[in-house]
Scaffold this motif. Structure first.
Motif: not given
Lengths: 117, 929
Positions: B639, B674-682, B822-824
């Motif tokens: 990011e 997986e972190e972004w999927r679970q936490c930000e874009w579930p 996109y991230i960053g």
């Protein structure tokens, strides 16, 4: 070594988990100012007392979840699923540059967002 | 004729003789002895020298709190420095030596330092020994301190670890601890009872052999950690025994009972450190357990009742107790009468104020305390060779403090006691504050304060503490660090209470107003091996091997650890060196065809209707235009805009996207996704499935690659027209599924062939067979890195670091032009990331055939910056052997054709011309063939 209550698996040793920094970071839009964006990247609260943070049960169910932990005594006050807000009523400061800090109320009757996975 | 020692009470001594050596001298002890009791029995008064002044020191205690008697055990790889003689059991043939003293501990010329002791007062290293530099003196001064010799080889012993859970953990197996354990056991609780000593202090037969009870001896609880996890160190086996030497227990207890007892405190007076001065309870322990007399003529000095029992017991054992000195003005008349009745002189309201004796105690001077905080004019000299001191008892509450319990000096007990309870901890026995007994004076009001020791181990005196306060280091944490009070091996266990009183006096405050220093684990020193357990050697980190490992080993691969993987760096033939092998392999790829094990390359499948939309949020490259059958090179950012990983993306079908990552990034990237999927874009409908281990991957590279591949008869059309560069095909190969990527890291025509992992070896063997007529050989990572470098292909983590953004390495345009978030992305327009003088990727051509060292620094002409950049990758150009490199150079893209100087280890190595970072096949024709 903390004894962490994973919401899915129950009490497990800290070595099964990975720490993930503060909970409830709100990702600003692309239109955010430089100041707002760098606040989101780098500025963190560091309170002595209850603190909301993320943990991942890496060597277990693989789920991320939230923990309310006292940073001075390490007492774990509450754990709750990713995507939910804490039931405890102490205020949460939303980490973003532009808005002033305001307490976030726990949800009343609205269902929690579907837990991930 | 064997003798158990001149100080052994022969009528009471029991057990068989045990032979051992001290500083080479053959001696005899008895079964059950510790090294300390054996030395005492044999009349060894001087066993050590003090830390700074090299004053002779003897055995002061009988337990783990010992500050003086540190000895060296064994030698070679089994050597143990700083072992406490009071804890070391005597075993036949044990080699014991003193650690300090030159030429010997009993005759130490370095005692001359004591003559100039003011030079070595607290903090001396901040004031003296400064010119020309402290470092000139430091090695000598450290050596003089005498901390023993470290083992000379790897530890030959094994150490184990166990995890345990119980309802009640009882720390301390004295009388109270045993009673508490029995009570808990009767309730049906799971109980653990641990004791540091070699026996329990009560009858444990009701607890033996019960399933819900764990009894541990020689086990020290050394750390109280979060959520009632207590760490124990158990001494299990001795040398040569078929058991681990020590065992670490990690015990998670529902509740903890601290039956840790109390430590007797010394008295503080001038010259209170001579050999022969010892704690009263220690002398009692040596008498009761080992039938040893502390001396021929004993004086006891006390400020409390407990010493009176000792006086009687010593007397009844036939030891000559010349006097009992009590600093209280009116001790109990009954106790006094008992002592006088057996003919022991009693001095009340008196305490020792000085001692004499060059090598060991010869005489104590007793002064009468006056009410005006001084002593009267009449002082009495008493000849003696043992002085037993008793300054009151300090509860052992270290674990309570480690658990977060607060302690405060209590005026009634004159010791540190808990301020409040902790929910899961109970304190019992003599560790708990009992009925306070009024204590007498413990610190002599007169005498030379620079000879009044508060910390025997670190040679800290009352005058050191007063100096610290005078110099304004008056908070207890500052006094501790300035004087080193309580910082040594014994961590100031003896003297906690007297030290508080000395500090209070120096500061003119009541001791209850002082705090205390922070108690930290370990309570006792713990062997490093015990902390490490079995995680040494081959078990230090997991080793991962690819399905092609054995085949590569058969081809003489040199394996190295790359990340967690064992990978081939090069394949040697006919006695080649590694460098020669690499050079041969490079030639082979450029002119023929070669084979490479790409199994560790990360592979991740994204499965679900939102797979491509999900992937698109991670890469700087626009993936929405990616068609099935095409592979795209992608760069992933954090990011903050910093490059995180790179790889290829393939649109497998509408519901499936295949990603590759760097080999070392496979786990990191999967976790990131997986972190972004679970936490930000579930709400995105996608599953992240890492499949690195499921597919074996072999890179077939070189101008003959297509021909060799065709010989394996893949079902699909592999002609250049049907399957161009940056393509992807699924097909059948060797009777099963295969996935073919046409991507190149070497710059030659390349197929990365993926088959299920259990067919990897078959694929490798088949390619070697079919390529034989083209001279196919395997090649390793050394060659690969050289080949890709001359093409200017990025190696993440080598050419990039924690500050590199896409524009630095030539990917600014795609990153900027992509519309989707996109991230960053947002970070790329921050002022720092658009600075015109940022380091940018360039190529370097060495000007005089001198190799360019990786990491060497670059200077632009006329620059006075400390550095203008550095070499990130280097090697020899495969076509003509010229030394070339990739480098990050300040504003590099605008420095083309300029000459930089190359600096390595402070010297100019050569100069180099700045060029584009591609040296071979600039058009890419060979990849696209």
């Amino acid at each position: 070594m903390l004894h962490i209550p994973c919401p899915h698996c129950g009490l497990r040793d800290e070595t099964e988990f990975t720490y993930g920094g503060p909970s409830h970071l709100i990702r600003p839009e692309l239109t955010a100012s430089d100041r707002e964006w760098t606040h989101y990247l780098y500025h963190r609260e560091n309170p002595k007392g209850p603190y909301r943070e993320r943990w991942l049960h890496s060597y277990g169910c693989g789920h991320w979840f939230n923990v309310l932990r006292d940073t001075a005594t390490h007492e774990i006050l509450e754990t709750y699923l990713m995507g939910q807000l804490a039931q405890s009523s102490s205020p949460v400061r939303a980490i973003q540059g532009s808005q002033p800090a305001q307490p976030v109320q726990p949800p009343q009757s609205s269902p929690a967002r579907e837990p991930a996975g | 004729m064997s003798s158990p020692g001149p100080y052994r009470l022969k009528t009471q001594a029991r057990g068989r003789p045990v032979a051992f050596r001290f500083d080479g001298r053959p001696l005899q002890g008895l079964e059950g002895d510790t090294v300390a009791s054996a030395l005492l029995a044999n009349g060894f008064r001087v066993v050590s020298r003090s830390f700074k002044y090299h004053r002779p020191r003897g055995i002061f205690s009988a337990g783990y709190e010992e500050p003086n008697a540190l000895i060296q055990l064994h030698s070679g790889s089994r050597a143990i420095p700083c072992a406490r003689a009071t804890l070391t059991p005597l075993s036949p043939g044990l080699e014991v030596s003193s650690q300090v003293g030159w030429p010997s501990v009993s005759f130490d010329l370095l005692r001359a330092i004591d003559l100039v002791h003011p030079v070595f007062a607290a903090g001396f290293y901040n004031k003296a020994f400064m010119w020309p530099s402290w470092h000139a003196y430091e090695p000598i001064i450290r050596k003089l301190a005498g901390f023993g010799r470290a083992p000379t080889g790897p530890d030959p012993d094994r150490y184990d670890e166990r995890h345990a859970y119980c309802d009640v953990l009882v720390v301390g197996g004295g009388p109270t601890g045993v009673e508490v354990a029995k009570a808990a056991c009767a309730k049906g609780d799971r109980v653990m009872l641990v004791e540091q000593d070699t026996s329990f202090g009560g009858d444990i037969s009701p607890l033996a052999n019960l399933r819900n009870v764990q009894l541990l001896l020689r086990t020290t609880a050394f750390a109280y950690c979060d959520h009632d996890l207590v760490a124990l160190a158990e001494a299990v086996g001795g040398a040569g025994v078929h058991l681990p030497r020590e065992r670490l227990w990690l015990v998670r207890a529902a509740s903890v009972v601290l039956a840790t007892g109390a430590l007797e405190q010394p008295l503080i007076f001038s010259n209170n450190d001579r050999p022969g001065i010892m704690l009263t309870s220690a002398a009692l322990k040596f008498l009761r357990r080992h039938a040893i007399a502390p001396g021929r003529k004993v004086v006891i000095a006390t400020n409390n009742d407990s010493a009176y029992t000792a006086a009687r017991e010593l007397h009844d054992a036939g030891i000559h107790v010349a006097a009992l000195v009590d600093s209280r003005p009116s001790p109990s008349a009954a106790l006094l009468q008992e002592i006088k009745d057996v003919g022991i002189d009693v001095h009340v309201h008196s305490m020792p104020i000085d001692t004499k004796g060059f090598s060991a105690l010869k005489q104590v001077t007793v002064g009468i305390l006056s009410s005006a905080n001084g002593v009267g004019t009449t002082a009495q000299n008493i000849t003696c060779d043992a002085l037993l001191v008793s300054g009151g008892w300090s509860p052992t509450l270290h674990l309570f403090a480690q658990a977060g319990g607060k302690l405060k000096y209590s005026e009634s007990t004159r010791a540190f006691t808990p301020v409040a309870d902790l929910p899961n901890i109970q304190i019992v026995g003599s560790a708990a504050p009992g009925i306070p007994e009024p204590l007498g004076e413990r610190v002599s009001p007169v005498g030379n304060k620079s000879r009044q020791w508060v910390d025997l181990r670190h040679d800290v005196t009352v005058s050191d503490i007063e100096l610290s306060v005078r110099e304004n280091f008056s908070a207890v944490e500052h006094i501790k660090r300035y004087t080193t009070l309580g910082m040594s091996v014994d961590q100031g266990k003896l003297g906690q209470a007297p030290a508080a009183e000395v500090i209070a006096r120096a500061r003119g405050l009541p001791p209850a107003q002082l705090g205390h220093t922070t108690f930290r684990p370990p309570f006792m020193p713990v062997t490093l091996g015990t902390m490490v357990g079995r995680n040494v050697g081959a078990l230090y980190a997991p080793t991962r091997r690819t399905p092609l490992h054995k085949l590569q080993a058969d081809a003489n691969a040199i394996f190295e650890d790359f990340g967690e993987w064992q990978r081939a760096a090069a394949f040697t033939r006919n006695g080649e060196s590694r460098e020669q092998a690499m050079a041969r392999e490079v030639k082979l790829i450029r002119n023929g065809v070669g084979l490479y094990d790409a199994c560790p390359l990360g592979k991740i499948e994204l499965i679900g209707p939102d797979a491509m939309a999900f992937a698109d949020r991670f890469y700087i490259n626009n993936l929405t235009t990616l068609k099935p059958g095409r592979a795209r090179y992608g760069i992933m950012l954090r990011e903050t805009g910093v490059i995180f990983d790179d790889g290829t993306i393939v649109a497998f079908d509408e519901d499936r996207v295949l990603l590759t990552t760097t080999s070392s990034g496979a786990g990191r990237v999967a976790a990131w996704l997986e972190e972004w999927r679970q936490c930000e874009w579930p709400s995105m409908r996608v599953v992240v499935a890492p499949v690195t281990d499921q597919w074996a991957s072999v890179a077939l590279t070189g101008q003959h690659a297509r021909t060799v591949l065709k010989r394996l008869r893949p079902e699909c059309d592999v002609s250049n027209e049907a399957f161009p560069h940056l393509g992807f095909r699924t097909t059948q190969l060797l009777g099963g599924d295969a996935r073919l990527y046409r991507v190149s890291f070497t710059g030659e025509l390349t197929y990365e062939i993926n088959v299920p992992a259990n067919k990897g070896a078959q694929l490798w063997a088949a390619l070697l067979e079919e390529g034989r007529s083209f001279g196919i050989e395997p090649y390793g990572i050394d060659a690969l890195l050289n080949l890709r470098m001359e093409k200017g292909f990025l190696h993440i983590g080598t050419d990039t670091d924690g500050t590199t953004v896409p524009d630095d390495v030539g990917f600014g345009k795609p990153a900027a032009s992509k519309q989707n978030h996109y991230i960053g992305k947002r970070s790329l327009t921050l002022p720092e990331n658009v600075r015109p003088d940022r380091l940018q990727l360039v190529g370097l051509a060495s000007e005089n055939a001198v190799a360019l060292p990786v990491g060497s620094h670059l200077r632009l002409p006329g620059s006075d910056n400390a550095t203008d950049g550095w070499v990130t990758s280097a090697g020899l150009l495969s076509t003509d052997g010229r030394p070339i490199a990739m480098a990050m150079l300040r504003a590099g893209r605008s420095q083309m054709n300029r000459t930089v100087t190359v600096h390595d280890a402070g010297r100019v190595v050569t100069s180099a011309r700045v060029v584009m970072p591609t040296f071979y096949d600039l058009t890419g024709a060979r990849m696209n063939a």
